[in-house]
Design a protein around this motif. Structure first.
Motif, PDB file in Angstrom:
ATOM      1  N   VAL A 256       0.616  17.210   1.026  1.00  0.00           N
ATOM      2  CA  VAL A 256      -0.077  15.915   1.073  1.00  0.00           C
ATOM      3  C   VAL A 256      -0.120  15.308  -0.324  1.00  0.00           C
ATOM      4  O   VAL A 256       0.184  14.121  -0.513  1.00  0.00           O
ATOM      5  N   ALA A 257      -0.470  16.113  -1.322  1.00  0.00           N
ATOM      6  CA  ALA A 257      -0.556  15.611  -2.699  1.00  0.00           C
ATOM      7  C   ALA A 257       0.792  15.074  -3.176  1.00  0.00           C
ATOM      8  O   ALA A 257       0.861  14.001  -3.793  1.00  0.00           O
ATOM      9  N   ARG A 258       1.853  15.776  -2.883  1.00  0.00           N
ATOM     10  CA  ARG A 258       3.177  15.349  -3.335  1.00  0.00           C
ATOM     11  C   ARG A 258       3.629  14.081  -2.609  1.00  0.00           C
ATOM     12  O   ARG A 258       4.207  13.182  -3.220  1.00  0.00           O
ATOM     13  N   LEU A 259       3.346  13.998  -1.326  1.00  0.00           N
ATOM     14  CA  LEU A 259       3.673  12.783  -0.577  1.00  0.00           C
ATOM     15  C   LEU A 259       2.874  11.591  -1.100  1.00  0.00           C
ATOM     16  O   LEU A 259       3.408  10.501  -1.303  1.00  0.00           O
ATOM     17  N   GLN A 260       1.589  11.811  -1.329  1.00  0.00           N
ATOM     18  CA  GLN A 260       0.740  10.730  -1.833  1.00  0.00           C
ATOM     19  C   GLN A 260       1.226  10.280  -3.208  1.00  0.00           C
ATOM     20  O   GLN A 260       1.265   9.078  -3.490  1.00  0.00           O
ATOM     21  N   ALA A 261       1.606  11.202  -4.066  1.00  0.00           N
ATOM     22  CA  ALA A 261       2.120  10.840  -5.390  1.00  0.00           C
ATOM     23  C   ALA A 261       3.394  10.001  -5.256  1.00  0.00           C
ATOM     24  O   ALA A 261       3.570   9.012  -5.982  1.00  0.00           O
ATOM     25  N   ALA A 262       4.258  10.366  -4.344  1.00  0.00           N
ATOM     26  CA  ALA A 262       5.483   9.587  -4.119  1.00  0.00           C
ATOM     27  C   ALA A 262       5.133   8.183  -3.630  1.00  0.00           C
ATOM     28  O   ALA A 262       5.745   7.198  -4.054  1.00  0.00           O
TER      29      ALA A 262
ATOM     30  N   THR B  42      -3.286   7.763   1.577  1.00  0.00           N
ATOM     31  CA  THR B  42      -3.692   9.156   1.754  1.00  0.00           C
ATOM     32  C   THR B  42      -3.644   9.546   3.223  1.00  0.00           C
ATOM     33  O   THR B  42      -3.159  10.624   3.578  1.00  0.00           O
ATOM     34  N   ILE B  43      -4.131   8.666   4.079  1.00  0.00           N
ATOM     35  CA  ILE B  43      -4.084   8.928   5.515  1.00  0.00           C
ATOM     36  C   ILE B  43      -2.632   9.078   5.962  1.00  0.00           C
ATOM     37  O   ILE B  43      -2.291   9.992   6.723  1.00  0.00           O
ATOM     38  N   ALA B  44      -1.756   8.216   5.465  1.00  0.00           N
ATOM     39  CA  ALA B  44      -0.330   8.301   5.814  1.00  0.00           C
ATOM     40  C   ALA B  44       0.281   9.608   5.325  1.00  0.00           C
ATOM     41  O   ALA B  44       1.053  10.249   6.051  1.00  0.00           O
ATOM     42  N   ALA B  45      -0.057  10.026   4.118  1.00  0.00           N
ATOM     43  CA  ALA B  45       0.475  11.287   3.585  1.00  0.00           C
ATOM     44  C   ALA B  45       0.013  12.469   4.444  1.00  0.00           C
ATOM     45  O   ALA B  45       0.796  13.379   4.731  1.00  0.00           O
ATOM     46  N   ILE B  46      -1.240  12.448   4.853  1.00  0.00           N
ATOM     47  CA  ILE B  46      -1.761  13.510   5.724  1.00  0.00           C
ATOM     48  C   ILE B  46      -1.028  13.489   7.063  1.00  0.00           C
ATOM     49  O   ILE B  46      -0.630  14.542   7.588  1.00  0.00           O
TER      50      ILE B  46
ATOM     51  N   PHE C 197       8.815   2.568   4.149  1.00  0.00           N
ATOM     52  CA  PHE C 197       9.252   3.367   3.014  1.00  0.00           C
ATOM     53  C   PHE C 197       9.100   4.874   3.255  1.00  0.00           C
ATOM     54  O   PHE C 197       9.855   5.669   2.708  1.00  0.00           O
ATOM     55  N   PHE C 198       8.092   5.239   4.032  1.00  0.00           N
ATOM     56  CA  PHE C 198       7.799   6.640   4.335  1.00  0.00           C
ATOM     57  C   PHE C 198       7.570   6.734   5.843  1.00  0.00           C
ATOM     58  O   PHE C 198       6.466   6.462   6.305  1.00  0.00           O
ATOM     59  N   PRO C 199       8.592   7.085   6.610  1.00  0.00           N
ATOM     60  CA  PRO C 199       8.477   7.073   8.074  1.00  0.00           C
ATOM     61  C   PRO C 199       7.299   7.909   8.585  1.00  0.00           C
ATOM     62  O   PRO C 199       7.183   9.088   8.274  1.00  0.00           O
ATOM     63  N   LEU C 200       6.442   7.241   9.325  1.00  0.00           N
ATOM     64  CA  LEU C 200       5.256   7.885   9.881  1.00  0.00           C
ATOM     65  C   LEU C 200       5.590   8.512  11.236  1.00  0.00           C
ATOM     66  O   LEU C 200       6.477   8.032  11.943  1.00  0.00           O
ATOM     67  N   PRO C 201       4.843   9.549  11.618  1.00  0.00           N
ATOM     68  CA  PRO C 201       5.097  10.218  12.896  1.00  0.00           C
ATOM     69  C   PRO C 201       4.512   9.467  14.102  1.00  0.00           C
ATOM     70  O   PRO C 201       4.385  10.028  15.177  1.00  0.00           O
ATOM     71  N   GLY C 202       4.180   8.216  13.915  1.00  0.00           N
ATOM     72  CA  GLY C 202       3.655   7.389  15.003  1.00  0.00           C
ATOM     73  C   GLY C 202       2.404   6.654  14.571  1.00  0.00           C
ATOM     74  O   GLY C 202       1.610   7.182  13.790  1.00  0.00           O
ATOM     75  N   VAL C 203       2.267   5.422  15.068  1.00  0.00           N
ATOM     76  CA  VAL C 203       1.045   4.633  14.862  1.00  0.00           C
ATOM     77  C   VAL C 203       0.710   4.007  16.208  1.00  0.00           C
ATOM     78  O   VAL C 203       1.543   3.324  16.808  1.00  0.00           O
ATOM     79  N   TYR C 204      -0.502   4.258  16.662  1.00  0.00           N
ATOM     80  CA  TYR C 204      -0.946   3.825  17.987  1.00  0.00           C
ATOM     81  C   TYR C 204      -2.197   2.977  17.863  1.00  0.00           C
ATOM     82  O   TYR C 204      -3.128   3.334  17.124  1.00  0.00           O
ATOM     83  N   ASN C 205      -2.215   1.842  18.574  1.00  0.00           N
ATOM     84  CA  ASN C 205      -3.395   0.987  18.621  1.00  0.00           C
ATOM     85  C   ASN C 205      -4.066   1.202  19.974  1.00  0.00           C
ATOM     86  O   ASN C 205      -3.558   0.746  20.998  1.00  0.00           O
TER      87      ASN C 205
ATOM     88  N   SER D  99      13.126  15.129   0.034  1.00  0.00           N
ATOM     89  CA  SER D  99      13.683  13.774   0.127  1.00  0.00           C
ATOM     90  C   SER D  99      12.666  12.734  -0.287  1.00  0.00           C
ATOM     91  O   SER D  99      13.020  11.619  -0.647  1.00  0.00           O
ATOM     92  N   VAL D 100      11.393  13.092  -0.245  1.00  0.00           N
ATOM     93  CA  VAL D 100      10.337  12.170  -0.656  1.00  0.00           C
ATOM     94  C   VAL D 100      10.077  12.276  -2.152  1.00  0.00           C
ATOM     95  O   VAL D 100       9.869  11.290  -2.831  1.00  0.00           O
ATOM     96  N   THR D 101      10.096  13.484  -2.672  1.00  0.00           N
ATOM     97  CA  THR D 101       9.641  13.685  -4.040  1.00  0.00           C
ATOM     98  C   THR D 101      10.759  13.793  -5.066  1.00  0.00           C
ATOM     99  O   THR D 101      10.488  13.771  -6.256  1.00  0.00           O
ATOM    100  N   ASN D 102      11.995  13.929  -4.649  1.00  0.00           N
ATOM    101  CA  ASN D 102      13.094  14.051  -5.602  1.00  0.00           C
ATOM    102  C   ASN D 102      13.829  12.733  -5.760  1.00  0.00           C
ATOM    103  O   ASN D 102      13.335  11.679  -5.387  1.00  0.00           O
ATOM    104  N   SER D 103      15.003  12.771  -6.258  1.00  0.00           N
ATOM    105  CA  SER D 103      15.724  11.566  -6.640  1.00  0.00           C
ATOM    106  C   SER D 103      16.371  10.821  -5.477  1.00  0.00           C
ATOM    107  O   SER D 103      17.183   9.941  -5.686  1.00  0.00           O
ATOM    108  N   HIS D 104      15.995  11.128  -4.264  1.00  0.00           N
ATOM    109  CA  HIS D 104      16.579  10.444  -3.116  1.00  0.00           C
ATOM    110  C   HIS D 104      15.944   9.081  -2.865  1.00  0.00           C
ATOM    111  O   HIS D 104      16.338   8.379  -1.956  1.00  0.00           O
ATOM    112  N   MET D 105      14.922   8.726  -3.660  1.00  0.00           N
ATOM    113  CA  MET D 105      14.295   7.413  -3.501  1.00  0.00           C
ATOM    114  C   MET D 105      15.025   6.428  -4.394  1.00  0.00           C
ATOM    115  O   MET D 105      14.897   6.456  -5.592  1.00  0.00           O
ATOM    116  N   THR D 106      15.807   5.556  -3.777  1.00  0.00           N
ATOM    117  CA  THR D 106      16.558   4.597  -4.552  1.00  0.00           C
ATOM    118  C   THR D 106      15.815   3.275  -4.636  1.00  0.00           C
ATOM    119  O   THR D 106      15.466   2.824  -5.708  1.00  0.00           O
ATOM    120  N   ASP D 107      15.514   2.678  -3.518  1.00  0.00           N
ATOM    121  CA  ASP D 107      14.807   1.406  -3.518  1.00  0.00           C
ATOM    122  C   ASP D 107      13.360   1.569  -3.088  1.00  0.00           C
ATOM    123  O   ASP D 107      12.712   0.628  -2.698  1.00  0.00           O
TER     124      ASP D 107
END
Length: 184
Positions: free
Chosen positions: A84-90, A116-120, A142-150, A170-178
């Motif tokens: 979670v911390a690494r995703l949130q940092a990204a 933070t909620i998205a990273a979790i 930018f960071f594909p979520l596992p689903g969002v429901y209303n 893929s989130v925390t290394n050099s694979h983030m171009t744009d």
């Protein structure tokens, strides 16, 4: 009953304490076998109670009792772990999402906790249940979520994917171009 365990956003829980709770949302909540309440949702509710106390101590105490009771129920509490911390940092490093974590120094507005909620959600592969979908739609670009429901509209805003989830690398290394997550 629900076939998903949802990570609930603050607006889902706080709606239950409104003078006129949304009946669709109330019904949806009663249909859930289990919900997951993330750390930042508890923080946001606590902030609301603390900010209400000076102007309406009686209402703040009612909300305090409600929250204490809620936290004594059985719900899933997803760990705030290193993934979670690494995703949130990204996410915090993605300039396109800056308005979600930084508000100007002159602003009275508090930064939200949607990143933070998205990273979790990503780390624990839990779809998010929310009424306010816009920030999560942007994050998922930018960071594909596992689903969002209303639950109010009974609609998947971002359908749960059976596809390959991006690895943490893929989130925390050099694979983030744009700024978008690229699966390895």
């Amino acid at each position: 009953m629900s076939c998903h365990t949802f990570l609930v956003d603050t607006n889902i829980l706080s709606d239950t304490q409104k003078r006129r709770p949304n009946p669709r949302l109330a019904h949806w909540l009663t249909q859930q076998d289990q919900i997951a309440i993330p750390y930042p949702v508890i923080v946001e509710i606590e902030q609301g109670i603390h900010s209400l106390r000076p102007r309406n101590p009686a209402r703040a105490q009612l909300l305090r009792s409600w929250l204490d009771g809620l936290l004594e129920t059985e719900f899933l509490y997803p760990a705030m772990n290193s993934q979670v911390a690494r995703l949130q940092a990204a996410m915090y490093s993605c300039r396109a999402l800056k308005q979600l974590w930084f508000v100007g120094p002159e602003s009275d507005k508090r930064p939200g906790n949607d990143l933070t909620i998205a990273a979790i959600a990503i780390a624990h592969n839990l779809p998010i249940a929310t009424i306010d979908i816009w920030d999560f739609e942007k994050i998922s670009t930018f960071f594909p979520l596992p689903g969002v429901y209303n639950p109010v509209s009974n609609a998947w805003i971002i359908k749960p994917a059976a596809q390959h989830r991006p690895s943490l690398d893929s989130v925390t290394n050099s694979h983030m171009t744009d700024g978008r997550v690229r699966a390895s």
